[in-house]
Design a protein around this motif. Structure first.
Motif, PDB file in Angstrom:
ATOM      1  N   LYS A   1      31.771 -50.276  48.405  1.00 23.59           N
ATOM      2  CA  LYS A   1      30.503 -50.961  48.145  1.00 23.59           C
ATOM      3  C   LYS A   1      29.926 -50.569  46.794  1.00 23.59           C
ATOM      4  CE  LYS A   1      28.745 -51.796  52.818  1.00 23.59           C
ATOM      5  NZ  LYS A   1      27.685 -51.442  53.801  1.00 23.59           N
ATOM      6  N   MET A   2      30.195 -49.321  46.384  1.00 20.65           N
ATOM      7  CA  MET A   2      29.645 -48.812  45.125  1.00 20.65           C
ATOM      8  C   MET A   2      30.367 -49.364  43.906  1.00 20.65           C
ATOM      9  SD  MET A   2      28.938 -44.828  46.080  1.00 20.65           S
ATOM     10  CE  MET A   2      28.451 -44.390  44.407  1.00 20.65           C
ATOM     11  N   VAL A   3      31.649 -49.727  44.048  1.00 23.92           N
ATOM     12  CA  VAL A   3      32.471 -50.134  42.898  1.00 23.92           C
ATOM     13  C   VAL A   3      31.914 -51.372  42.194  1.00 23.92           C
ATOM     14  CG1 VAL A   3      34.725 -50.996  42.190  1.00 23.92           C
ATOM     15  CG2 VAL A   3      34.567 -49.023  43.690  1.00 23.92           C
ATOM     16  N   PRO A   4      31.601 -52.483  42.946  1.00 25.31           N
ATOM     17  CA  PRO A   4      31.063 -53.663  42.263  1.00 25.31           C
ATOM     18  C   PRO A   4      29.767 -53.376  41.510  1.00 25.31           C
ATOM     19  CG  PRO A   4      31.723 -54.184  44.507  1.00 25.31           C
ATOM     20  CD  PRO A   4      31.757 -52.713  44.378  1.00 25.31           C
ATOM     21  N   ALA A   5      28.893 -52.506  42.128  1.00 24.49           N
ATOM     22  CA  ALA A   5      27.635 -52.170  41.472  1.00 24.49           C
ATOM     23  C   ALA A   5      27.870 -51.411  40.176  1.00 24.49           C
ATOM     24  CB  ALA A   5      26.780 -51.341  42.433  1.00 24.49           C
ATOM     25  N   ASP A   6      28.870 -50.565  40.177  1.00 24.70           N
ATOM     26  CA  ASP A   6      29.185 -49.784  38.965  1.00 24.70           C
ATOM     27  C   ASP A   6      29.790 -50.658  37.877  1.00 24.70           C
ATOM     28  OD1 ASP A   6      28.259 -47.581  40.226  1.00 24.70           O
ATOM     29  OD2 ASP A   6      30.246 -46.822  40.855  1.00 24.70           O
ATOM     30  N   GLY A  48      40.819 -39.538  43.647  1.00 23.42           N
ATOM     31  CA  GLY A  48      39.721 -40.495  43.676  1.00 23.42           C
ATOM     32  C   GLY A  48      38.496 -39.975  44.419  1.00 23.42           C
ATOM     33  N   PRO A  49      37.330 -40.643  44.211  1.00 22.06           N
ATOM     34  CA  PRO A  49      36.080 -40.178  44.816  1.00 22.06           C
ATOM     35  C   PRO A  49      36.059 -40.227  46.343  1.00 22.06           C
ATOM     36  CG  PRO A  49      35.780 -42.324  43.748  1.00 22.06           C
ATOM     37  CD  PRO A  49      37.122 -41.827  43.348  1.00 22.06           C
ATOM     38  N   THR A  50      36.780 -41.184  46.939  1.00 22.60           N
ATOM     39  CA  THR A  50      36.796 -41.270  48.404  1.00 22.60           C
ATOM     40  C   THR A  50      37.409 -40.007  49.002  1.00 22.60           C
ATOM     41  OG1 THR A  50      36.985 -43.686  48.356  1.00 22.60           O
ATOM     42  CG2 THR A  50      37.613 -42.589  50.406  1.00 22.60           C
ATOM     43  N   ALA A  51      38.602 -39.654  48.531  1.00 24.74           N
ATOM     44  CA  ALA A  51      39.277 -38.443  49.021  1.00 24.74           C
ATOM     45  C   ALA A  51      38.477 -37.199  48.663  1.00 24.74           C
ATOM     46  CB  ALA A  51      40.685 -38.347  48.438  1.00 24.74           C
ATOM     47  N   GLY A  52      37.866 -37.204  47.460  1.00 23.40           N
ATOM     48  CA  GLY A  52      37.095 -36.057  47.011  1.00 23.40           C
ATOM     49  C   GLY A  52      35.863 -35.809  47.874  1.00 23.40           C
ATOM     50  N   HIS A  53      35.106 -36.872  48.156  1.00 26.67           N
ATOM     51  CA  HIS A  53      33.908 -36.734  48.990  1.00 26.67           C
ATOM     52  C   HIS A  53      34.273 -36.355  50.414  1.00 26.67           C
ATOM     53  CE1 HIS A  53      30.230 -37.982  46.760  1.00 26.67           C
ATOM     54  NE2 HIS A  53      31.140 -38.385  45.894  1.00 26.67           N
ATOM     55  N   PHE A  54      35.319 -36.987  50.932  1.00 26.53           N
ATOM     56  CA  PHE A  54      35.769 -36.664  52.291  1.00 26.53           C
ATOM     57  C   PHE A  54      36.150 -35.182  52.385  1.00 26.53           C
ATOM     58  CE2 PHE A  54      39.562 -35.859  54.897  1.00 26.53           C
ATOM     59  CZ  PHE A  54      39.034 -36.102  56.161  1.00 26.53           C
ATOM     60  N   THR A  55      36.936 -34.716  51.409  1.00 24.83           N
ATOM     61  CA  THR A  55      37.380 -33.314  51.415  1.00 24.83           C
ATOM     62  C   THR A  55      36.215 -32.366  51.202  1.00 24.83           C
ATOM     63  OG1 THR A  55      39.483 -34.047  50.446  1.00 24.83           O
ATOM     64  CG2 THR A  55      39.042 -31.691  50.442  1.00 24.83           C
ATOM     65  N   VAL A  63      37.345 -41.567  61.293  1.00 29.54           N
ATOM     66  CA  VAL A  63      35.974 -42.084  61.290  1.00 29.54           C
ATOM     67  C   VAL A  63      35.261 -41.778  59.978  1.00 29.54           C
ATOM     68  CG1 VAL A  63      33.694 -41.956  62.388  1.00 29.54           C
ATOM     69  CG2 VAL A  63      35.761 -41.992  63.796  1.00 29.54           C
ATOM     70  N   PHE A  64      35.180 -40.486  59.612  1.00 26.81           N
ATOM     71  CA  PHE A  64      34.458 -40.110  58.406  1.00 26.81           C
ATOM     72  C   PHE A  64      35.187 -40.588  57.155  1.00 26.81           C
ATOM     73  CE2 PHE A  64      33.213 -36.921  55.116  1.00 26.81           C
ATOM     74  CZ  PHE A  64      31.894 -37.304  55.003  1.00 26.81           C
ATOM     75  N   GLY A  65      36.525 -40.449  57.164  1.00 26.11           N
ATOM     76  CA  GLY A  65      37.315 -40.934  56.029  1.00 26.11           C
ATOM     77  C   GLY A  65      37.154 -42.437  55.851  1.00 26.11           C
ATOM     78  N   GLY A  66      37.116 -43.181  56.961  1.00 26.92           N
ATOM     79  CA  GLY A  66      36.936 -44.635  56.903  1.00 26.92           C
ATOM     80  C   GLY A  66      35.569 -45.011  56.375  1.00 26.92           C
ATOM     81  N   LEU A  67      34.523 -44.321  56.863  1.00 29.16           N
ATOM     82  CA  LEU A  67      33.160 -44.591  56.392  1.00 29.16           C
ATOM     83  C   LEU A  67      33.032 -44.300  54.900  1.00 29.16           C
ATOM     84  CD1 LEU A  67      31.060 -43.074  59.337  1.00 29.16           C
ATOM     85  CD2 LEU A  67      31.250 -45.506  58.737  1.00 29.16           C
ATOM     86  N   GLU A  68      33.656 -43.228  54.458  1.00 27.58           N
ATOM     87  CA  GLU A  68      33.602 -42.845  53.044  1.00 27.58           C
ATOM     88  C   GLU A  68      34.325 -43.890  52.185  1.00 27.58           C
ATOM     89  OE1 GLU A  68      32.162 -40.888  50.010  1.00 27.58           O
ATOM     90  OE2 GLU A  68      31.749 -40.271  52.078  1.00 27.58           O
ATOM     91  N   TYR A  69      35.425 -44.402  52.720  1.00 29.18           N
ATOM     92  CA  TYR A  69      36.202 -45.421  52.000  1.00 29.18           C
ATOM     93  C   TYR A  69      35.368 -46.687  51.787  1.00 29.18           C
ATOM     94  CZ  TYR A  69      39.671 -49.103  51.245  1.00 29.18           C
ATOM     95  OH  TYR A  69      40.368 -50.182  50.751  1.00 29.18           O
TER      96      TYR A  69
END
Length: 463
Positions: free
Chosen positions: A456-461, A89-96, A445-451
């Motif tokens: 927030k982006m999902v409803p907009a999409d 998923g994008p959360t894990a991908g962006h974090f990594t 911290v960063f993983g949580g912020l990314e999550y």
């Protein structure tokens, strides 16, 4: 007849030949740790250090087979992080992606600092910042011109390391077979296991050797980042990955046997390069200067690879954000030379912070801590790559007739478990505790912020 260079859909060029990629693979396997740090590891663990290298080498081979299997199914990707985005998923991908890219920037900074140190061996009066600017400028230029030029530079950097190791192994075999007499006694294979005990300085030192060797192998995955720009990716993936274990056995285990055969492990100095010690006993007075040249090229090679990899990872990150964003507009593009030039320039520009570190000791201390944190983060990144591979196996992308990971049902969970054990072992090594705690804080911290950002982006999409 030269093969035609194929252009990828995104504008990058498949300009790296088999010899380039194979040498990049070798260069990624052999770090400065072998030339400089092996003496310290041997003095702590004795001959059992070979077991440490062998165990870690085996698990790194399994990790490379997992990454190689995913690249074999889709060799168009520029980085293994793209598979984490796809399967976790994008959360894990962006974090990594961000974690790995930031880690690369700090590795670049560390290697750039090292180049200045090695150059000052010959020219002590030349300021560090000047050496650093020179090396960064040249290698960034190499990466901006063409991927093929990067590959050519890596080919010769790796060749120097290989020649140095083979020269030492051949010298050692000759000395041991002729039972050469040295100030420390006779050179013989029996020296390797003389006074052998599994934990000569206690089990703690044996356990502490695992993270030390782990960090020596760090960067072994760099070769996978070249697959997206290799001429014959399917053939090259198999060859580069399958030979990982052979390289470790030859270059690491072979070198360790020779070192301990010539210098009894109880007499080996932990404070100087074992290569220098071996060549000096062989009657080569310029050994220190030779090995300094080898580690200089090794550091330059690592810096060259870091710039290449950082540029591709930042480009990958830019392609994964909305097209209207500032980052996508400026960095998700390929130059006429077939390289992500804007992403390379930005990454290299951040490394320019390195010369500032010499201004105060406080900056150096912070840099040491942050580098430790970013190194420890690689364990988490590697683990996520293994988890992504498990998801790939359960997906429709899985190629049962492809380049499959051997004994997957056993080796995959064992590798993930082993990386977890390595991370836990950091808490038993005083100098690694801060880095390990920092890695956990960064993840939370960063993983949580990314999550929450992705939520927030999902409803907009969906609207």
């Amino acid at each position: 007849m030269k093969s035609k260079i194929v252009e990828n859909q995104d504008g990058t060029m498949r300009a790296l030949s088999n010899r380039h990629v194979q040498m990049i693979a070798i260069g990624g396997t052999i770090g400065t740790g072998l030339f400089l740090g092996a003496g310290s590891t041997i003095s702590k663990t004795g001959p059992s250090v070979m077991l440490v290298y062998l165990v870690l080498g085996l698990f790194f081979f399994f990790m490379m087979r997992a990454i190689g299997e995913m690249f074999y199914s889709d060799p168009s990707q520029h980085t293994f992080v793209s598979f984490i985005s796809r399967y976790l998923g994008p959360t894990a991908g962006h974090f990594t992606g961000w974690t790995y890219w930031i880690g690369l920037i700090f590795v670049c900074m560390a290697e750039l600092t090292a180049t200045a140190t090695y150059v000052q061996y010959w020219f002590p009066n030349v300021p560090s910042w000047l050496v650093e600017l020179l090396f960064l400028g040249i290698l960034a230029g190499v990466n901006l011109i063409a991927a093929r030029l990067f590959g050519e530079a890596e080919f010769w950097f790796a060749m120097i390391k290989i020649v140095a190791i083979i020269a030492m192994i051949v010298t050692g075999i000759f000395m041991m077979s002729s039972h050469a007499v040295t100030p420390l006694g006779h050179a013989t294979l029996t020296n390797v296991f003389h006074h052998f005990t599994l934990f000569p300085h206690g089990i703690f030192n044996f356990v502490a050797a695992f993270p030390m060797v782990f960090f020596a192998f760090q960067g072994i995955e760099f070769v996978s980042i070249t697959i997206g720009e290799a001429k014959s990716p399917h053939m090259i993936i198999k060859k580069a990955v399958n030979e990982t274990l052979i390289r470790i056995l030859l270059f690491y285990i072979g070198a360790l046997i020779v070192i301990m055969g010539i210098i009894p492990w109880t007499s080996l100095s932990a404070d100087s390069s074992p290569f220098v010690q071996v060549f000096k006993l062989a009657g080569f007075p310029a050994a220190a200067a030779l090995i300094n040249f080898v580690v200089l090229t090794s550091a330059a090679s690592a810096l060259n690879s870091c710039i290449f990899s950082a540029g591709r990872h930042f480009y990958q990150l830019a392609t994964e954000v909305p097209e209207t964003s500032w980052m996508h507009k400026h960095f998700a593009k390929i130059s006429k030379n077939g390289v992500p030039a804007a992403a390379i320039i930005f990454s290299a520009a951040l490394v320019l912070v390195t010369p500032l570190m010499s201004l105060t000791t406080a900056i150096t201390s912070v840099f040491t801590i942050v580098t430790g944190v970013s190194s420890d983060m690689y364990i988490i990144v590697y683990t996520l790559a293994m988890v992504a591979h498990r998801k790939y196996r359960a997906s429709q992308d899985f190629l049962p007739d492809g380049f499959v990971m051997p004994w997957y049902r056993v080796t995959s969970p064992l590798t993930i478990l082993f990386f977890g054990v390595i991370f836990i072992s950091l808490f038993f090594v005083p100098e690694d505790v801060i880095g390990a705690v920092g890695a956990i804080i960064w993840t939370v911290v960063f993983g949580g912020l990314e999550y929450f950002r992705q939520r927030k982006m999902v409803p907009a999409d969906m609207n």
